[in-house]
Scaffold this motif. Structure first.
Motif, PDB file in Angstrom:
ATOM      1  N   PHE A 255      -0.794  -4.365  -1.013  1.00 45.89           N
ATOM      2  CA  PHE A 255      -1.840  -3.340  -1.052  1.00 45.89           C
ATOM      3  C   PHE A 255      -1.368  -2.055  -1.730  1.00 45.89           C
ATOM      4  O   PHE A 255      -2.171  -1.161  -1.987  1.00 45.89           O
TER       5      PHE A 255
ATOM      6  N   GLN B 130      -8.279  -3.068  -2.448  1.00 44.55           N
ATOM      7  CA  GLN B 130      -7.621  -3.490  -1.207  1.00 44.55           C
ATOM      8  C   GLN B 130      -8.551  -4.382  -0.381  1.00 44.55           C
ATOM      9  O   GLN B 130      -8.126  -5.427   0.136  1.00 44.55           O
ATOM     10  N   ASN B 131      -9.794  -3.986  -0.286  1.00 45.80           N
ATOM     11  CA  ASN B 131     -10.752  -4.795   0.470  1.00 45.80           C
ATOM     12  C   ASN B 131     -11.008  -6.142  -0.204  1.00 45.80           C
ATOM     13  O   ASN B 131     -11.139  -7.168   0.470  1.00 45.80           O
TER      14      ASN B 131
ATOM     15  N   LEU C 293      -8.857  -7.735  -2.038  1.00 43.86           N
ATOM     16  CA  LEU C 293      -7.654  -8.537  -1.837  1.00 43.86           C
ATOM     17  C   LEU C 293      -7.633  -9.149  -0.433  1.00 43.86           C
ATOM     18  O   LEU C 293      -7.248 -10.314  -0.276  1.00 43.86           O
ATOM     19  N   LYS C 294      -8.057  -8.395   0.541  1.00 50.16           N
ATOM     20  CA  LYS C 294      -8.106  -8.952   1.905  1.00 50.16           C
ATOM     21  C   LYS C 294      -9.012 -10.180   1.955  1.00 50.16           C
ATOM     22  O   LYS C 294      -8.658 -11.208   2.550  1.00 50.16           O
TER      23      LYS C 294
ATOM     24  N   SER D 223       3.568  -5.600   4.799  1.00 46.42           N
ATOM     25  CA  SER D 223       2.828  -4.387   4.446  1.00 46.42           C
ATOM     26  C   SER D 223       3.112  -3.265   5.434  1.00 46.42           C
ATOM     27  O   SER D 223       3.258  -3.488   6.635  1.00 46.42           O
TER      28      SER D 223
ATOM     29  N   ASN E 132       0.838  -1.063   5.674  1.00 48.31           N
ATOM     30  CA  ASN E 132      -0.526  -0.749   6.106  1.00 48.31           C
ATOM     31  C   ASN E 132      -0.870  -1.652   7.284  1.00 48.31           C
ATOM     32  O   ASN E 132      -1.261  -2.796   7.121  1.00 48.31           O
TER      33      ASN E 132
ATOM     34  N   HIS F  24      -4.634  -3.119   7.503  1.00 51.11           N
ATOM     35  CA  HIS F  24      -4.908  -4.274   6.641  1.00 51.11           C
ATOM     36  C   HIS F  24      -4.212  -5.525   7.169  1.00 51.11           C
ATOM     37  O   HIS F  24      -4.774  -6.620   7.148  1.00 51.11           O
TER      38      HIS F  24
END
Length: 242
Positions: A170, A178-179, A181-182, A200, A202, A205
């Motif tokens: 991310f 990012q969203n 990729l999730k 990560s 984060n 996420h």
């Protein structure tokens, strides 16, 4: 893909980077690896990919081959697992004097993927690339950090690996990317049953996408949590004082 770490130890100048007695990761797992700086996450990934030599212990991978035979190996002994693996850890994985198109074509050739199949697969990531990567007549080294990150992630997924390893995926991505990729990671896991390892900083996420979360500190595993239905969220937030 199943992965087993057994008595795995790696030190640098006498400092322990990884010290894992045993860790087993099964198929269909999205494992989030979290920990503060220096916890040993990237070192563990590099050991998993045989990019570093362990002081002791081993990493074993087992999977079903295309001919439906079962195969198991120590990553140091046999390289057949590489055909089933995709990974992106940092920019060193990229060949930055190539254009993105040339780099994707190189990855395809290494994995015996024909041009037609490559084009089909790249179209699946068109929204993620956001019309900023292919067709721009630019070399990878001239692209932004975020687009380099995207190129590395896409390249890791081109061969439809049974094992996908992404270190800090991310980083450098804008919130929309990012969203996306999730969703890509979750959908890929559901569609293929692949084992996915994500590191990560984060925590949000990581909690959102992982069904299992391992916390590392000073090379050791201090927590191994079931995160089905986000059940590890409270414990992790307390652990990291969020």
């Amino acid at each position: 893909m199943n992965i087993k770490y057994k008595n795995l130890v790696k030190t640098f100048n006498g400092n322990v980077a990884v010290d894992i007695d045993e860790l087993n990761i099964g198929e269909k797992t999205i494992l989030g690896l979290v920990g503060n700086n220096g916890a040993g996450k990237t070192t563990l990934f590099r050991l998993s990919l045989d990019l570093l030599k362990a002081d002791y212990g081993k990493v074993e991978m087992s999977f079903t081959k295309q001919d439906n035979t079962f195969f198991s190996t120590d990553v140091k002994v046999d390289e057949e697992w590489k055909n089933q693996t995709g990974a992106f850890i940092d920019e060193s994985f990229l060949i930055d004097f190539l254009s993105p198109e040339e780099y994707f074509e190189f990855i395809a050739r290494v994995n015996n993927i024909d041009k037609k199949t490559l084009d089909i697969r790249l179209k699946e990531y068109a929204v993620f690339m956001n019309d900023e990567i292919v067709g721009k007549k630019k070399l990878i080294r001239s692209m932004s950090a975020g687009n380099k990150q995207k190129i590395g992630i896409i390249a890791a997924m081109i061969n439809r690996p049974q094992l996908l390893i992404l270190d800090e995926p991310f980083n450098f991505l804008d919130p929309s990317s990012q969203n996306m990729l999730k969703k890509m990671i979750i959908n890929y896991n559901k569609e293929t049953g692949a084992t996915i390892l994500i590191s990560s900083h984060n925590l949000t996420h990581t909690i959102d996408i992982s069904n299992r979360i391992v916390v590392m500190e000073h090379g050791k595993i201090v927590k191994d949590l079931d995160n089905t239905d986000i059940k590890a969220k409270i414990e992790l937030e307390e652990y990291f004082n969020m």
